[in-house]
Design a protein around this motif. Structure first.
Motif, PDB file in Angstrom:
ATOM      1  N   THR A 146       0.783  -1.239   0.000  1.00 59.01           N
ATOM      2  CA  THR A 146       0.000   0.000   0.000  1.00 59.01           C
ATOM      3  C   THR A 146       0.814   1.289   0.000  1.00 59.01           C
ATOM      4  O   THR A 146       0.305   2.339  -0.386  1.00 59.01           O
ATOM      5  N   THR A 147       2.064   1.244   0.454  1.00 54.29           N
ATOM      6  CA  THR A 147       2.818   2.492   0.633  1.00 54.29           C
ATOM      7  C   THR A 147       4.064   2.577  -0.236  1.00 54.29           C
ATOM      8  O   THR A 147       4.255   3.556  -0.956  1.00 54.29           O
ATOM      9  N   ILE A 148       4.911   1.569  -0.179  1.00 48.97           N
ATOM     10  CA  ILE A 148       6.179   1.621  -0.892  1.00 48.97           C
ATOM     11  C   ILE A 148       5.971   1.236  -2.356  1.00 48.97           C
ATOM     12  O   ILE A 148       5.399   0.195  -2.657  1.00 48.97           O
ATOM     13  N   THR A 149       6.438   2.085  -3.248  1.00 48.53           N
ATOM     14  CA  THR A 149       6.296   1.842  -4.685  1.00 48.53           C
ATOM     15  C   THR A 149       7.563   1.206  -5.247  1.00 48.53           C
ATOM     16  O   THR A 149       8.616   1.173  -4.594  1.00 48.53           O
ATOM     17  N   GLY A 150       7.460   0.739  -6.494  1.00 46.49           N
ATOM     18  CA  GLY A 150       8.634   0.169  -7.155  1.00 46.49           C
ATOM     19  C   GLY A 150       9.768   1.161  -7.242  1.00 46.49           C
ATOM     20  O   GLY A 150      10.934   0.817  -7.022  1.00 46.49           O
ATOM     21  N   ASP A 151       9.444   2.423  -7.544  1.00 47.80           N
ATOM     22  CA  ASP A 151      10.482   3.457  -7.650  1.00 47.80           C
ATOM     23  C   ASP A 151      11.169   3.700  -6.313  1.00 47.80           C
ATOM     24  O   ASP A 151      12.368   3.985  -6.258  1.00 47.80           O
TER      25      ASP A 151
END
Length: 277
Positions: free
Chosen positions: A112-117
């Motif tokens: 939910t919070t940490i993206t791939g980037d």
């Protein structure tokens, strides 16, 4: 005649390349959050994601369990948070057979919070620039704890240990960005780009002064119309300053990991070159 020779050469390549030199599952590692691993239903959900997305045979892939104590070693010194054995869901698969560039595929339906980037930015801060990483969870999770497992996977797959100072700096980056995203209206990818661009400027110009880093971040937010608090800017400056302070350890680790990849590439080139010659 030339076509015949080329075909024979291709056949010879298939026959003569050593088994150990072929794409090896030893370069694919899974780290399961202990809560996920200890629940058959959760583990099955995660395994299905990895099988579908990564296209690997999980029966031949090595795995490790990331415990709450593993995560707490890092999180307790950064945020003061401590996790119980029932709270470690995030799991990751690292495939080093794809080592031309760094790519991260995140299960957005669960993380939910940490993206791939964000993962890419933090991993590059740790000196990791190759491989394909897949991150998921059987239930909704922020994804913050996954970075510990990802870096552990890299250590297993390359047999090169990441310095503790580097792990702490990379995790600090993840936690700082996560807190800003959770407590403000800033877009996660927009924040990740801010961090990347500022890090690049700081590293290129070898900036270590905290106030200067704060000013760079502040100017970036103004020029790009990014609304974060002064406290957020201070925390980002602390994070980027920490990364800058461990550049020596990062460079040393990168050198060792580069040798691992270069050895494999050199063996391939020597073998193929010899065959065609």
């Amino acid at each position: 005649m030339r076509k015949t020779m080329i075909i024979l050469a291709i056949i010879l390549i298939g026959m003569l390349i050593p088994v150990g030199f072929s794409t090896s599952d030893s370069q694919v590692v899974i780290t399961y959050g202990e809560t996920t691993y200890n629940n058959a239903g959760y583990k099955n959900t995660v395994d299905n994601f990895f099988t579908t997305q990564a296209g690997v045979d999980l029966n031949t892939v090595g795995s490790k369990i990331i415990s709450a104590s593993d995560v707490n070693k890092i999180s307790s010194t950064i945020t003061g948070k401590t996790y119980s054995s029932s709270q470690i869901f995030s799991s990751a698969l690292v495939d080093l057979n794809e080592n031309d560039d760094l790519e991260v595929s995140v299960d957005k339906s669960k993380i939910t919070t940490i993206t791939g980037d964000m993962y890419i930015s933090a991993l590059k801060s740790a000196g990791i620039t190759a491989g394909h990483v897949y991150v998921t969870s059987p239930v909704s999770a922020t994804g913050e704890s996954a970075l510990a497992g990802i870096m552990n996977s890299y250590e297993v797959a390359t047999d090169v240990e990441i310095p503790e100072t580097v792990k702490e700096a990379a995790n600090q980056e993840i936690y700082t960005q996560a807190e800003i995203v959770k407590n403000s209206d800033v877009d996660a990818d927009e924040l990740s780009k801010l961090v990347d661009d500022v890090k690049e400027e700081v590293i290129v110009n070898n900036i270590t002064d905290h106030t200067t880093i704060v000013n760079i971040i502040n100017n970036y937010t103004i020029n790009n119309n990014i609304n974060i608090s002064n406290n957020d800017i201070e925390n980002l400056a602390d994070t980027i300053e920490q990364i800058q302070n461990v550049q020596g350890d990062i460079n040393s680790y990168q050198s060792e990991v580069s040798d691992v990849f270069n050895d494999t590439t050199t063996q391939a080139n020597d073998l193929l070159g010899g065959l065609f010659n």
